[in-house]
Structures are given as structure tokens and as C-alpha cells.
Design an enzyme around this catalytic site. Structure first.
Site, mmCIF file in Angstrom:
data_model
loop_
_atom_site.group_PDB
_atom_site.id
_atom_site.type_symbol
_atom_site.label_atom_id
_atom_site.label_comp_id
_atom_site.label_asym_id
_atom_site.label_seq_id
_atom_site.Cartn_x
_atom_site.Cartn_y
_atom_site.Cartn_z
ATOM 1 N N CYS A 1 -7.222 68.857 60.381
ATOM 2 C CA CYS A 1 -8.492 68.484 59.738
ATOM 3 C C CYS A 1 -8.329 68.159 58.243
ATOM 4 C CB CYS A 1 -9.538 69.579 59.945
ATOM 5 S SG CYS A 1 -8.885 71.253 59.897
ATOM 6 N N GLN B 1 -11.346 75.507 52.523
ATOM 7 C CA GLN B 1 -11.654 75.151 53.901
ATOM 8 C C GLN B 1 -12.739 76.048 54.502
ATOM 9 O OE1 GLN B 1 -6.976 73.870 54.556
ATOM 10 N NE2 GLN B 1 -8.153 74.438 56.354
ATOM 11 N N HIS C 1 -14.480 70.842 54.616
ATOM 12 C CA HIS C 1 -13.307 71.187 53.820
ATOM 13 C C HIS C 1 -13.360 70.376 52.523
ATOM 14 C CE1 HIS C 1 -12.021 73.342 57.215
ATOM 15 N NE2 HIS C 1 -10.948 72.670 57.584
HETATM 16 N N1 LIG Z 1 -11.958 73.948 64.234
HETATM 17 C C1 LIG Z 1 -11.571 72.858 63.593
HETATM 18 O O1 LIG Z 1 -12.224 72.412 62.635
HETATM 19 C C2 LIG Z 1 -10.333 72.108 64.025
HETATM 20 C C3 LIG Z 1 -9.994 70.940 63.341
HETATM 21 C C4 LIG Z 1 -8.872 70.211 63.749
HETATM 22 C C5 LIG Z 1 -8.125 70.641 64.803
HETATM 23 N N2 LIG Z 1 -8.454 71.796 65.466
HETATM 24 C C6 LIG Z 1 -7.648 72.168 66.637
HETATM 25 O O2 LIG Z 1 -8.464 71.990 67.791
HETATM 26 C C7 LIG Z 1 -8.126 72.965 68.776
HETATM 27 C C8 LIG Z 1 -9.371 73.745 69.141
HETATM 28 O O3 LIG Z 1 -9.830 74.457 67.994
HETATM 29 P P1 LIG Z 1 -11.220 75.245 67.963
HETATM 30 O O4 LIG Z 1 -11.451 75.545 66.529
HETATM 31 O O5 LIG Z 1 -12.236 74.499 68.714
HETATM 32 O O6 LIG Z 1 -10.828 76.599 68.746
HETATM 33 P P2 LIG Z 1 -11.777 77.663 69.488
HETATM 34 O O7 LIG Z 1 -13.133 77.640 68.888
HETATM 35 O O8 LIG Z 1 -11.015 78.934 69.467
HETATM 36 O O9 LIG Z 1 -11.874 77.128 70.996
HETATM 37 C C9 LIG Z 1 -10.801 77.170 71.896
HETATM 38 C C10 LIG Z 1 -11.268 76.703 73.255
HETATM 39 O O10 LIG Z 1 -10.143 76.566 74.127
HETATM 40 C C11 LIG Z 1 -10.450 77.170 75.388
HETATM 41 N N3 LIG Z 1 -9.177 77.607 75.954
HETATM 42 C C12 LIG Z 1 -8.288 78.475 75.431
HETATM 43 N N4 LIG Z 1 -7.203 78.547 76.199
HETATM 44 C C13 LIG Z 1 -7.413 77.709 77.245
HETATM 45 C C14 LIG Z 1 -6.662 77.361 78.415
HETATM 46 N N5 LIG Z 1 -5.456 77.889 78.628
HETATM 47 N N6 LIG Z 1 -7.176 76.472 79.278
HETATM 48 C C15 LIG Z 1 -8.397 75.925 79.068
HETATM 49 N N7 LIG Z 1 -9.159 76.220 77.988
HETATM 50 C C16 LIG Z 1 -8.660 77.109 77.108
HETATM 51 C C17 LIG Z 1 -11.456 78.239 75.109
HETATM 52 O O11 LIG Z 1 -12.230 78.394 76.304
HETATM 53 P P3 LIG Z 1 -13.055 79.712 76.714
HETATM 54 O O12 LIG Z 1 -14.156 79.878 75.712
HETATM 55 O O13 LIG Z 1 -13.589 79.353 78.074
HETATM 56 O O14 LIG Z 1 -12.070 80.833 76.744
HETATM 57 C C18 LIG Z 1 -12.247 77.587 73.954
HETATM 58 O O15 LIG Z 1 -13.222 76.711 74.498
HETATM 59 C C19 LIG Z 1 -7.000 73.815 68.188
HETATM 60 O O16 LIG Z 1 -5.757 73.286 68.604
HETATM 61 C C20 LIG Z 1 -7.198 73.626 66.682
HETATM 62 O O17 LIG Z 1 -6.020 73.830 65.948
HETATM 63 C C21 LIG Z 1 -9.544 72.536 65.102
#
Ligand SMILES: NC(=O)c1ccc[n+]([C@@H]2O[C@H](COP(=O)([O-])OP(=O)(O)OC[C@H]3O[C@@H](n4cnc5c(N)ncnc54)[C@H](OP(=O)(O)O)[C@@H]3O)[C@@H](O)[C@H]2O)c1
Length: 358
Positions: free
Chosen positions: A146, A173, A239
């Protein structure tokens, strides 16, 4: 799934980025969320499974969250948006590409692979071609981190017009960047945490790839070092980045403003559904950009830049950039990438699937 729209899967649909995907795709003119994939929430109705963060009501509240195996059985769903946690995403996404899926991912796992583009259509639309170098039959297009996307958009016009010798950045951030539930309230209220694991390394590597030149042997990274300090601040979304650039040649403030103001997407990108009218907004007020008033500019897809200051020798430039981490920095970026791929004819196999009866 209705005829005409391309059915897509959202992996990690209940998370911070997944929610933004669902919110952006619910009424998308080209894509339709057909499968919402989770892990802990499998079997629940989407409305019960999410701690909904975006503005407005939860779309698809009665849709059941399913596991990955349900996607493997859906041959008609060829386009996959991935918001899986880093580390878990890599093997899942590789297997999906091998099975003919077109994957647009936010996870870190494939970002630096030599044949995977880190696409920002306004900056490096030609990098999309790299998917043809992947083993197939499907492929992976990645988003940068991000903070890296926001930084790349802010400095791309300056790198192109004047050249950059070195770049120092300190990020502030927002909390949603850490996922949900993310940082404990007791750690962040009344506080700033001056360390985000792995983040500074991503800023050192990813902007150079996004701003690099694609040649027959892959991408030659942009020739400047990025030195980053990343901090977590008690802001919900957005951010903010304090940037110090050493430019390759002396410039005037007017030239810098002109380069930022005239930055526009190429013709083929400008009219995509998620393309903001202007990817960069130059703000003149002395105290802008700020997260609260500026993160939703152009639906969260524009990066705001301000506080331009130039040294007497015309080569040291300071600025502040701000973007929405979960929209331009993640889900919105992936959706724009998929739109570019579709406009380029790379998703034809997915359209055929959309036309088949269910
Ligand atoms: N947050 C940001 O601003 C941002 C920005 C850029 C990139 N990212 C990247 O985007 C990705 C997601 O980030 P996030 O912030 O959205 O994380 P998050 O809020 O922790 O969400 C993770 C999600 O993944 C699901 N999950 C976990 N393990 C899984 C599996 N083995 N199979 C299927 N679903 C699974 C969870 O489902 P359940 O709820 O059903 O357990 C949850 O919906 C990460 O790689 C992160 O580094 C995030």
C-alpha cells in the site's frame, strides 16, 4: 451470476481488503462477485461474518462464505481477486494460475518474481505484458504494498521528468493497513509505533520495480535507492508519507508543480471504470493533504500531494503524499489492474465462462 458480467472470486473476502473488494465489485459494470472465500468464517452469511468497515451497508449480506475448495469446483470463475494473508497466498495463487485462473493479488508473495508485474496502469501499463512470460495457462498480476503504490504514484512524474538520485520517506500509516483486528487498541491509542515488520524492505524494493523499464530480459529497476522509516499512527484509514527526493538535475518549483499537475493516465487507461479523473491531486493549502479530508478523493483512487518545498540549489525536494491504503493501496488498485487486463483482451476466456448457463 447474471449474463454479461464476468464472475469473479474474492479470496479473504471478510478482511479489510476483501471488504473493499466486495464494496467495489458489488455494482461493477464488468465484474460480479460470484464466490466469497474465507477460512474461519466459512458457512456463515457474509453479513454475519464481517466486521464491516467501508461506508454504507454490507453488499451481499446473505451470500455464504465458502472455502477454497468451492472455488476449485467452479470452472466458470476464472478471475480471482486475492486478499489472502502474505505467506498463505503464494502457493494458493500459484495453483490457481496453473489451473487457468487470472489472479490479481494484494499479497506480498509473488511481488518480486521476475515474471510477475507490479501493475499501476497510470505508471507502467506496459508491464502487464509480463503475464505472457508466465508458465500458464493462467497468470498472476500483483499490487505493490500500500505505501509503495502511494509513493510510486506521487514520484512517478518527477522520476520521468527530472530523474531521482535518492529518496527518503517516512510513512505515517493508518490502522486498517494492519488488517482486522490489527493493532491492539492499548498499543496504539495515544501512541505512535515506529516499526512495521517487513514494511521498510518493501519500500526499498517495490517502487523501483514499478518505475523500472521492461526489456526482453525483464524489468530493470529504477536506478535510485529508497530509504524508508515506517510508523503506525492512530488514524483509521489512509497512509501519509513525508518524502524527501534528491533530483538528478536542478529544477524550479514551477516545473515540479507542472509535472505533478499534468500527470495523467495514458489514453487506454483513462476511461477504465475505476480510473480516477486525475490520479494525482496537487493541493495548495499549507496544511494538506490530511487523512480524513483527503483519503476518499476520487473514491479513494487519487493520491493527494502537497507541501512542496525546494532547496536553493533546486535539487532537494520535500513533499507530503497521502492515499487510501485499502483502496488505491490495495483493492481499488487490483480492480483497476483487472480492468486494464480486460480492456487489453486478456480476460476473454473468463467472459466465455460468464456466458455459460449456471
Ligand atoms: N490492509 C491493507 O490496507 C492492505 C494493503 C495492501 C495489501 N494488503 C495485503 O492484503 C492481504 C489481506 O490483508 P487484510 O488487511 O485484508 O487482512 P485481514 O483483514 O486480516 O483479512 C484476511 C482475510 O483472509 C482470510 N483468510 C485467511 N487465511 C485464509 C485461507 N487460508 N484461506 C482463505 N481465506 C483465508 C480471512 O478469512 P476469515 O475471516 O474467514 O478467517 C480474512 O478474510 C494481505 O496479504 C495484506 O498484506 C493489505
Amino acid at each position: 451470476v447474471s449474463r454479461g458480467r464476468i464472475p469473479v472470486a474474492v479470496l479473504g473476502a471478510t478482511g479489510i481488503v476483501g471488504q473493499r473488494f466486495v464494496s467495489l465489485l458489488a455494482d461493477h459494470p464488468w465484474f460480479e462477485p460470484a464466490i466469497l472465500v474465507g477460512r474461519g468464517s466459512v458457512g456463515k452469511a457474509y453479513g454475519d461474518a464481517v466486521a464491516w468497515q467501508p461506508e454504507g451497508p454490507v453488499p451481499l449480506p446473505r451470500e455464504r462464505v465458502v472455502g477454497l475448495e468451492a472455488l476449485r469446483e467452479r470452472d466458470d470463475v476464472k478471475v480471482v481477486f486475492s486478499a489472502l494473508p502474505g505467506g498463505e497466498a503464494g502457493p494458493v495463487e500459484s495453483a490457481l494460475a496453473r489451473s487457468g485462473r487470472f489472479v490479481f493479488t494484494n499479497a506480498r508473495d509473488h511481488r518480486l518474481a521476475a515474471d510477475v508485474p507490479l501493475l499501476v496502469p497510470e505508471v507502467n501499463p506496459d508491464h502487464l505484458e509480463m503475464v505472457r512470460r508466465q508458465p500458464g495457462p493462467g497468470w498472476i498480476v500483483a499490487n505493490g504494498n500500500c505505501s509503495a503504490i502511494i509513493l510510486t504514484l506521487a514520484v512517478a512524474p518527477l522520476a520521468r521528468a527530472f530523474g531521482i538520485e535518492a529518496l527518503h520517506v517516512t510513512t505515517l500509516q493508518g490502522l486498517s493497513g494492519a488488517g482486522h483486528p490489527g493493532v491492539s487498541a492499548l498499543d496504539i491509542v495515544d501512541n505512535v509505533v515506529p516499526f512495521i515488520p517487513g514494511e521498510e524492505e518493501k519500500l526499498a524494493a517495490e517502487p523501483a520495480k514499478m518505475l523500472g523499464e521492461l526489456g526482453p530480459d525483464g524489468i530493470a529497476p529504477a536506478p535510485f535507492a529508497v530509504h524508508a522509516t515506517c510508523t503506525r499512527v492512530p488514524v483509521r484509514d489512509g497512509h501519509l508519507e513525508s518524502v524527501h527526493l534528491r533530483l538528478a538535475r536542478p529544477v524550479t518549483l514551477w516545473q515540479v508543480e507542472e509535472a505533478l499537475r499534468s500527470f495523467a493516465a495514458p489514453e487506454g487507461v483513462r476511461h477504465l471504470p475505476s480510473s480516477p479523473r486525475s490520479p494525482l491531486l496537487l493541493l495548495g493549502e499549507p496544511d494538506r493533504p490530511q487523512p480524513r479530508p483527503d483519503r476518499m478523493a476520487s473514491g479513494g483512487m487519487a493520491v493527494s500531494v502537497g507541501r512542496l518545498r525546494l532547496s536553493a540549489d533546486g535539487r532537494d525536494l520535500r513533499l507530503v503524499a497521502l492515499g487510501h491504503n485499502a483502496i488505491r493501496g490495495a483493492a481499488g488498485q487490483s480492480v483497476l489492474n483487472a480492468e486494464q487486463a480486460h480492456a487489453a483482451g486478456l480476460l476473454r476466456a473468463a467472459v466465455v465462462g460468464a456466458d455459460r448457463p449456471r
